[in-house]
Scaffold this motif. Structure first.
Motif, PDB file in Angstrom:
ATOM      1  N   PHE A  50      45.384  57.070  40.804  1.00 50.02           N
ATOM      2  CA  PHE A  50      46.086  55.793  40.908  1.00 50.02           C
ATOM      3  C   PHE A  50      46.013  55.067  39.568  1.00 50.02           C
ATOM      4  O   PHE A  50      44.956  55.032  38.938  1.00 50.02           O
ATOM      5  CB  PHE A  50      45.444  54.898  41.984  1.00 50.02           C
ATOM      6  N   GLY A  51      47.129  54.492  39.159  1.00 48.24           N
ATOM      7  CA  GLY A  51      47.141  53.689  37.945  1.00 48.24           C
ATOM      8  C   GLY A  51      46.497  52.339  38.162  1.00 48.24           C
ATOM      9  O   GLY A  51      45.977  51.721  37.236  1.00 48.24           O
ATOM     10  N   ALA A  52      46.531  51.874  39.413  1.00 51.74           N
ATOM     11  CA  ALA A  52      45.940  50.574  39.742  1.00 51.74           C
ATOM     12  C   ALA A  52      45.616  50.527  41.227  1.00 51.74           C
ATOM     13  O   ALA A  52      46.234  51.210  42.042  1.00 51.74           O
ATOM     14  CB  ALA A  52      46.886  49.438  39.386  1.00 51.74           C
ATOM     15  N   ILE A  53      44.636  49.711  41.544  1.00 53.07           N
ATOM     16  CA  ILE A  53      44.284  49.414  42.928  1.00 53.07           C
ATOM     17  C   ILE A  53      44.371  47.907  43.099  1.00 53.07           C
ATOM     18  O   ILE A  53      43.820  47.155  42.287  1.00 53.07           O
ATOM     19  CB  ILE A  53      42.867  49.912  43.270  1.00 53.07           C
ATOM     20  N   LEU A  54      45.088  47.477  44.137  1.00 56.16           N
ATOM     21  CA  LEU A  54      45.180  46.065  44.495  1.00 56.16           C
ATOM     22  C   LEU A  54      44.383  45.891  45.776  1.00 56.16           C
ATOM     23  O   LEU A  54      44.571  46.659  46.721  1.00 56.16           O
ATOM     24  CB  LEU A  54      46.633  45.665  44.765  1.00 56.16           C
ATOM     25  N   THR A  55      43.522  44.906  45.824  1.00 57.12           N
ATOM     26  CA  THR A  55      42.760  44.696  47.046  1.00 57.12           C
ATOM     27  C   THR A  55      42.638  43.227  47.395  1.00 57.12           C
ATOM     28  O   THR A  55      42.505  42.374  46.523  1.00 57.12           O
ATOM     29  CB  THR A  55      41.355  45.341  46.965  1.00 57.12           C
ATOM     30  N   ASP A  56      42.710  42.980  48.687  1.00 57.58           N
ATOM     31  CA  ASP A  56      42.432  41.655  49.225  1.00 57.58           C
ATOM     32  C   ASP A  56      40.917  41.465  49.166  1.00 57.58           C
ATOM     33  O   ASP A  56      40.162  42.447  49.130  1.00 57.58           O
ATOM     34  CB  ASP A  56      42.938  41.605  50.668  1.00 57.58           C
ATOM     35  N   ASN A  57      40.483  40.237  49.163  1.00 59.12           N
ATOM     36  CA  ASN A  57      39.057  39.950  49.197  1.00 59.12           C
ATOM     37  C   ASN A  57      38.546  39.950  50.634  1.00 59.12           C
ATOM     38  O   ASN A  57      37.557  40.592  50.946  1.00 59.12           O
ATOM     39  CB  ASN A  57      38.771  38.599  48.527  1.00 59.12           C
ATOM     40  N   TYR A  76      36.146  55.742  39.868  1.00 60.98           N
ATOM     41  CA  TYR A  76      37.451  55.201  39.481  1.00 60.98           C
ATOM     42  C   TYR A  76      37.282  54.306  38.256  1.00 60.98           C
ATOM     43  O   TYR A  76      36.490  53.375  38.256  1.00 60.98           O
ATOM     44  CB  TYR A  76      38.077  54.407  40.632  1.00 60.98           C
ATOM     45  N   LYS A  77      38.043  54.616  37.201  1.00 62.12           N
ATOM     46  CA  LYS A  77      37.936  53.851  35.953  1.00 62.12           C
ATOM     47  C   LYS A  77      39.199  53.038  35.662  1.00 62.12           C
ATOM     48  O   LYS A  77      39.284  52.354  34.655  1.00 62.12           O
ATOM     49  CB  LYS A  77      37.677  54.807  34.786  1.00 62.12           C
ATOM     50  N   GLY A  78      40.177  53.109  36.566  1.00 63.32           N
ATOM     51  CA  GLY A  78      41.447  52.425  36.357  1.00 63.32           C
ATOM     52  C   GLY A  78      41.397  50.932  36.653  1.00 63.32           C
ATOM     53  O   GLY A  78      40.334  50.355  36.894  1.00 63.32           O
ATOM     54  N   ARG A  79      42.590  50.357  36.653  1.00 71.20           N
ATOM     55  CA  ARG A  79      42.710  48.918  36.855  1.00 71.20           C
ATOM     56  C   ARG A  79      42.535  48.534  38.325  1.00 71.20           C
ATOM     57  O   ARG A  79      43.023  49.229  39.208  1.00 71.20           O
ATOM     58  CB  ARG A  79      44.075  48.431  36.375  1.00 71.20           C
ATOM     59  N   ILE A  80      41.844  47.425  38.544  1.00 72.40           N
ATOM     60  CA  ILE A  80      41.683  46.856  39.883  1.00 72.40           C
ATOM     61  C   ILE A  80      42.090  45.393  39.808  1.00 72.40           C
ATOM     62  O   ILE A  80      41.625  44.656  38.934  1.00 72.40           O
ATOM     63  CB  ILE A  80      40.243  46.979  40.401  1.00 72.40           C
ATOM     64  N   VAL A  81      42.957  45.008  40.723  1.00 66.92           N
ATOM     65  CA  VAL A  81      43.415  43.618  40.820  1.00 66.92           C
ATOM     66  C   VAL A  81      43.007  43.088  42.188  1.00 66.92           C
ATOM     67  O   VAL A  81      43.238  43.735  43.218  1.00 66.92           O
ATOM     68  CB  VAL A  81      44.950  43.530  40.660  1.00 66.92           C
ATOM     69  N   VAL A  82      42.399  41.917  42.204  1.00 64.89           N
ATOM     70  CA  VAL A  82      41.965  41.292  43.448  1.00 64.89           C
ATOM     71  C   VAL A  82      42.954  40.191  43.819  1.00 64.89           C
ATOM     72  O   VAL A  82      43.322  39.370  42.979  1.00 64.89           O
ATOM     73  CB  VAL A  82      40.537  40.709  43.306  1.00 64.89           C
ATOM     74  N   TYR A  98      32.343  44.478  38.151  1.00 62.05           N
ATOM     75  CA  TYR A  98      33.027  45.760  38.331  1.00 62.05           C
ATOM     76  C   TYR A  98      34.288  45.884  37.485  1.00 62.05           C
ATOM     77  O   TYR A  98      35.189  46.644  37.818  1.00 62.05           O
ATOM     78  CB  TYR A  98      33.344  45.970  39.814  1.00 62.05           C
ATOM     79  N   ALA A  99      34.351  45.178  36.377  1.00 61.87           N
ATOM     80  CA  ALA A  99      35.449  45.303  35.413  1.00 61.87           C
ATOM     81  C   ALA A  99      36.825  45.152  36.069  1.00 61.87           C
ATOM     82  O   ALA A  99      37.666  46.033  35.994  1.00 61.87           O
ATOM     83  CB  ALA A  99      35.362  46.630  34.659  1.00 61.87           C
ATOM     84  N   ILE A 100      37.038  44.009  36.696  1.00 59.55           N
ATOM     85  CA  ILE A 100      38.310  43.714  37.349  1.00 59.55           C
ATOM     86  C   ILE A 100      39.350  43.375  36.280  1.00 59.55           C
ATOM     87  O   ILE A 100      39.068  42.654  35.326  1.00 59.55           O
ATOM     88  CB  ILE A 100      38.136  42.529  38.335  1.00 59.55           C
ATOM     89  N   SER A 101      40.568  43.897  36.471  1.00 59.43           N
ATOM     90  CA  SER A 101      41.653  43.666  35.497  1.00 59.43           C
ATOM     91  C   SER A 101      42.338  42.328  35.681  1.00 59.43           C
ATOM     92  O   SER A 101      42.925  41.803  34.744  1.00 59.43           O
ATOM     93  CB  SER A 101      42.700  44.772  35.616  1.00 59.43           C
ATOM     94  N   GLY A 102      42.309  41.802  36.902  1.00 60.12           N
ATOM     95  CA  GLY A 102      42.980  40.534  37.134  1.00 60.12           C
ATOM     96  C   GLY A 102      42.769  40.022  38.546  1.00 60.12           C
ATOM     97  O   GLY A 102      42.349  40.748  39.446  1.00 60.12           O
TER      98      GLY A 102
END
Length: 121
Positions: A50-57, A76-82, A98-102
């Motif tokens: 996956f290029g990115a993971i989007l997750t709800d809190n 997983y070393k990719g982007r994560i957006v919360v 956890y190095a969140i991208s945004g």
């Protein structure tokens, strides 16, 4: 890594649908999940491609933070957006570990999220 594949984890089916359609209009392939356990299954099924993971809190069974911790622990070393409507400062700090991208405050414009995801292509 498939930079155009996005895993979206949110217990709100309407938001899942909006993101699948909206991000799809930008050429992104969106896989959706309603909870962290199912999302982990999908993550493993796709070998973390996956290029990115989007997750709800706020989700039942497994919080967004627990899900993020799990995917980071399995490599997983990719982007994560919360995505959240109400993120308290202490939770925000915990995510940053956890190095969140945004972070996107709900509700948000899908176009802004798409722009953020695509700027790394």
């Amino acid at each position: 890594m498939n930079s155009r594949r996005v895993l979206c984890v949110d217990d709100n089916v309407s938001l899942q649908s909006s993101l699948k359609i909206g991000l799809g209009n930008y050429g992104l392939e969106v896989l959706t999940s309603s909870d962290g356990n199912d999302a982990l299954r999908q993550y493993k099924e796709h070998a973390g491609d996956f290029g990115a993971i989007l997750t709800d809190n706020d989700m039942p069974q497994m919080s967004g933070l627990e899900f993020v911790q799990s995917v980071r622990e399995i490599g997983y070393k990719g982007r994560i957006v919360v995505m959240s409507g109400n993120l308290k400062p202490e939770r925000l700090r915990a995510y940053q570990t956890y190095a969140i991208s945004g972070f996107f405050h709900k509700p948000f414009e899908v176009s802004l999220l798409a722009t953020m995801l695509l700027q790394h292509d």
